[in-house]
Design an enzyme around this catalytic site. Structure first.
Site, PDB file in Angstrom:
ATOM      1  N   GLN A  69       0.778  -1.252   0.000  1.00  0.00           N
ATOM      2  CA  GLN A  69       0.000   0.000   0.000  1.00  0.00           C
ATOM      3  C   GLN A  69       0.807   1.298   0.000  1.00  0.00           C
ATOM      4  O   GLN A  69       0.467   2.248  -0.710  1.00  0.00           O
ATOM      5  CB  GLN A  69      -0.966   0.007   1.196  1.00  0.00           C
ATOM      6  N   ARG A  90       7.149  -9.086  -9.790  1.00  0.00           N
ATOM      7  CA  ARG A  90       7.913 -10.323  -9.825  1.00  0.00           C
ATOM      8  C   ARG A  90       7.178 -11.376 -10.667  1.00  0.00           C
ATOM      9  O   ARG A  90       5.978 -11.624 -10.427  1.00  0.00           O
ATOM     10  CB  ARG A  90       8.033 -10.820  -8.386  1.00  0.00           C
ATOM     11  N   LYS A 127      16.496 -10.486 -10.616  1.00  0.00           N
ATOM     12  CA  LYS A 127      17.707 -11.222 -10.224  1.00  0.00           C
ATOM     13  C   LYS A 127      18.295 -11.989 -11.415  1.00  0.00           C
ATOM     14  O   LYS A 127      19.357 -12.587 -11.294  1.00  0.00           O
ATOM     15  CB  LYS A 127      17.375 -12.172  -9.066  1.00  0.00           C
ATOM     16  N   ASN A 148       9.366   0.223  -2.059  1.00  0.00           N
ATOM     17  CA  ASN A 148       9.144   0.062  -0.613  1.00  0.00           C
ATOM     18  C   ASN A 148       9.381  -1.398  -0.218  1.00  0.00           C
ATOM     19  O   ASN A 148       8.599  -1.993   0.490  1.00  0.00           O
ATOM     20  CB  ASN A 148       7.764   0.559  -0.177  1.00  0.00           C
ATOM     21  N   ARG A 156      20.355  -5.885  -2.668  1.00  0.00           N
ATOM     22  CA  ARG A 156      20.595  -7.293  -3.022  1.00  0.00           C
ATOM     23  C   ARG A 156      20.262  -7.559  -4.494  1.00  0.00           C
ATOM     24  O   ARG A 156      20.793  -8.493  -5.087  1.00  0.00           O
ATOM     25  CB  ARG A 156      19.764  -8.229  -2.125  1.00  0.00           C
ATOM     26  N   GLU A 191       1.356  -1.330   8.343  1.00  0.00           N
ATOM     27  CA  GLU A 191       0.558  -0.206   8.846  1.00  0.00           C
ATOM     28  C   GLU A 191       0.506  -0.077  10.379  1.00  0.00           C
ATOM     29  O   GLU A 191       0.890   0.940  10.950  1.00  0.00           O
ATOM     30  CB  GLU A 191      -0.873  -0.363   8.296  1.00  0.00           C
ATOM     31  N   ASP A 220       0.526   3.638   6.059  1.00  0.00           N
ATOM     32  CA  ASP A 220       0.750   3.280   4.651  1.00  0.00           C
ATOM     33  C   ASP A 220       0.432   4.446   3.721  1.00  0.00           C
ATOM     34  O   ASP A 220       1.308   5.014   3.085  1.00  0.00           O
ATOM     35  CB  ASP A 220      -0.126   2.074   4.269  1.00  0.00           C
ATOM     36  N   GLY A 299      -7.535  20.120  19.474  1.00  0.00           N
ATOM     37  CA  GLY A 299      -7.195  21.537  19.386  1.00  0.00           C
ATOM     38  C   GLY A 299      -7.631  22.296  20.626  1.00  0.00           C
ATOM     39  O   GLY A 299      -7.902  21.705  21.666  1.00  0.00           O
ATOM     40  N   GLY A 300      -7.722  23.597  20.502  1.00  0.00           N
ATOM     41  CA  GLY A 300      -8.030  24.447  21.644  1.00  0.00           C
ATOM     42  C   GLY A 300      -9.519  24.598  21.923  1.00  0.00           C
ATOM     43  O   GLY A 300      -9.904  25.230  22.911  1.00  0.00           O
TER      44      GLY A 300
END
Ligand code: COA
Length: 416
Positions: A69, A90, A127, A148, A156, A191, A220, A299-300
């Site tokens: 993702q 692949r 490869k 990623n 490698r 994730e 992700d 928040g405030g």
């Protein structure tokens, strides 16, 4: 009459020539601005209508080694902006998400298509010597490589930064990893690992319950967004420098960036209790670290999730209600507590802080008499910020989101 006519004519000529010289002056000024703009490296402003001058990233080629993702979110965004994304998978395996969470037998899963629908795709064995040769050719022709993989995987494959930079010095190499350099840099990350390591889980949930992960994919998709920004910045910088660079987004950093208000609170904690947290009003002392704050607003302006009509059977019959200070008077009138406008215990934001629980309980007595959409209409009419808790079903069916193109329906293609 005749004379005056002549005079008029002359005056006209004069004023015409004055106007003409003014025009020349204006034109000259325009030209010099245009020249300056060109010297700045910017082209002349396009006269084509907006939307017809091409997409922002047209001409940018992405070699997309991403999977699952985080990476695919990034390259999907770049493709939406006009980049040509070539996704490398692949052989025989493909992106693992093609087969994950399938809802139609034989078809690519929605998980895969929702992230990769706008890319070209190729399988290459990175490869195999022939695969390496093809990849080197692609590296020469592309502007950005996005990946990623688990830490060390790209190296490698022989695709080290040194090799890529030598093959194409203009290439930007962009990576998502779970962690940045440090003790966890070699770890694989998904994730929820990132949500936990980035500070989101420890600050989400109720004080008396365990840490919680959120359904929003801040690890992700959030990191993919951060990476896309880094890539676009690197492309912009390349216009000046002529060379590529590495861009790295760690998922832990991405989550922490999105949870930054909690890091702010960690620092504030050193100077006293966090008065806007309802635990303060309940007289419960703070510990060393930022606690989970339930549905307190980050928040405030204090806020909380309140029940609405139908909450007994509908799990989403709730509304987020913010007691924004400027509309306090309108809130008091709505809920039938006009006396709170002047009561020193309720009239000012600091006076209200220790009483938030009681205030929200009182407002809830009112919201429970209305549906969440009625509360939305009534409150927004007097500028009180509220948010209905929308189910995914309601969002998927919401006509305004279809109209804006936020939610679109696309053909999923044929099952294989
Ligand atoms: N040709 C040949 N081999 C390929 C290939 C290709 N085109 N594409 C991938 N592979 C191989 C890799 O070389 C690797 O083999 P190796 O470990 O023997 O070198 C193998 O496929 C698996 O790659 P990997 O990235 O380790 O996948 P994984 O399924 O084991 O792990 C993650 C998945 C997501 C946990 C891991 O990739 C990761 O931590 N990524 C970084 C953080 C991240 O993005 N996480 C969020 C994902 S949404």
């Amino acid at each position: 009459m005749a004379t005056s006519k002549k005079v008029t004519a002359k005056t006209k000529v004069k004023s015409k020539s004055k106007a003409a010289s003014k025009k020349v002056a204006k034109l000259k000024a325009k030209k010099s601005v245009a020249k300056k703009a060109v010297a700045n490296g910017l082209p002349k402003a396009s006269t084509k209508p907006y939307g017809q001058a091409g997409k922002a990233l047209e001409g940018v080629r992405i070699l997309d080694f991403s999977h699952v993702q985080a990476g695919p979110t990034c390259t999907q965004l770049l493709a939406y902006m006009g980049a040509d994304v070539i996704k490398v998978e692949r052989p025989g395996v493909g992106d693992i998400t093609r087969g994950q969470l399938r809802d139609v037998k034989g078809a690519d899963s929605l998980y895969f298509t929702m992230l990769n629908g706008n890319k070209r795709s190729i399988t290459i064995d990175s490869k195999h010597p022939k695969g390496k040769e093809i990849l080197d050719r692609l590296i020469k022709h592309c502007d950005v490589l996005v990946e990623n993989f688990a830490p060390g995987t790209l190296d490698r494959m022989g695709l080290t930064w040194e090799h890529i930079h030598k093959t194409n010095p203009r290439m930007i190499v962009a990576s998502v990893k779970g962690f940045g350099p440090g003790p966890y840099e070699d770890c694989k990350v998904y994730e929820n690992v990132a949500q936990c390591a980035g500070g989101a889980a420890s600050t989400t949930g109720f004080r008396d319950g365990p840490p919680l992960v959120t359904g929003a994919q801040i690890g992700d998709s959030g990191t993919g967004l951060h990476l896309a920004f880094g890539i676009v910045s690197a492309l912009y910088q390349r216009i000046r420098t002529g060379r590529g660079q590495r861009v790295l987004c760690a998922m832990q950093d991405g989550v922490l960036n999105l949870a930054r208000v909690k890091l702010r609170d960690q620092q504030r904690l050193a100077h006293g209790p966090l008065t806007e947290y309802s635990q303060y009003g309940e007289g419960i002392p703070f510990g060393q670290a930022v606690p989970r704050a339930g549905n307190d607003s980050g928040g405030g302006q204090p806020g909380w999730i309140l029940k609405c009509k139908g909450w007994e059977s509908d799990p989403d019959a709730y509304i987020y209600f913010i007691t924004q200070a400027p509309v306090w008077g309108a809130i008091c009138d709505l809920i039938g507590k006009p006396e709170w406008k002047t009561d020193p215990d309720y009239a000012t934001p600091p006076a209200r802080l220790p009483r938030l629980r009681h205030i929200f309980d009182t407002i809830e007595q009112w919201t429970m008499t209305k549906t969440k959409f009625e509360v939305m209409d009534i409150c927004n009419a007097v500028d009180i910020p509220v948010g209905p808790i929308l189910s995914m079903k309601e969002i998927a069916e919401e006509p305004s989101l279809r109209k804006t193109g936020t939610v679109v329906e696309v053909d999923r293609g044929n099952p294989r």
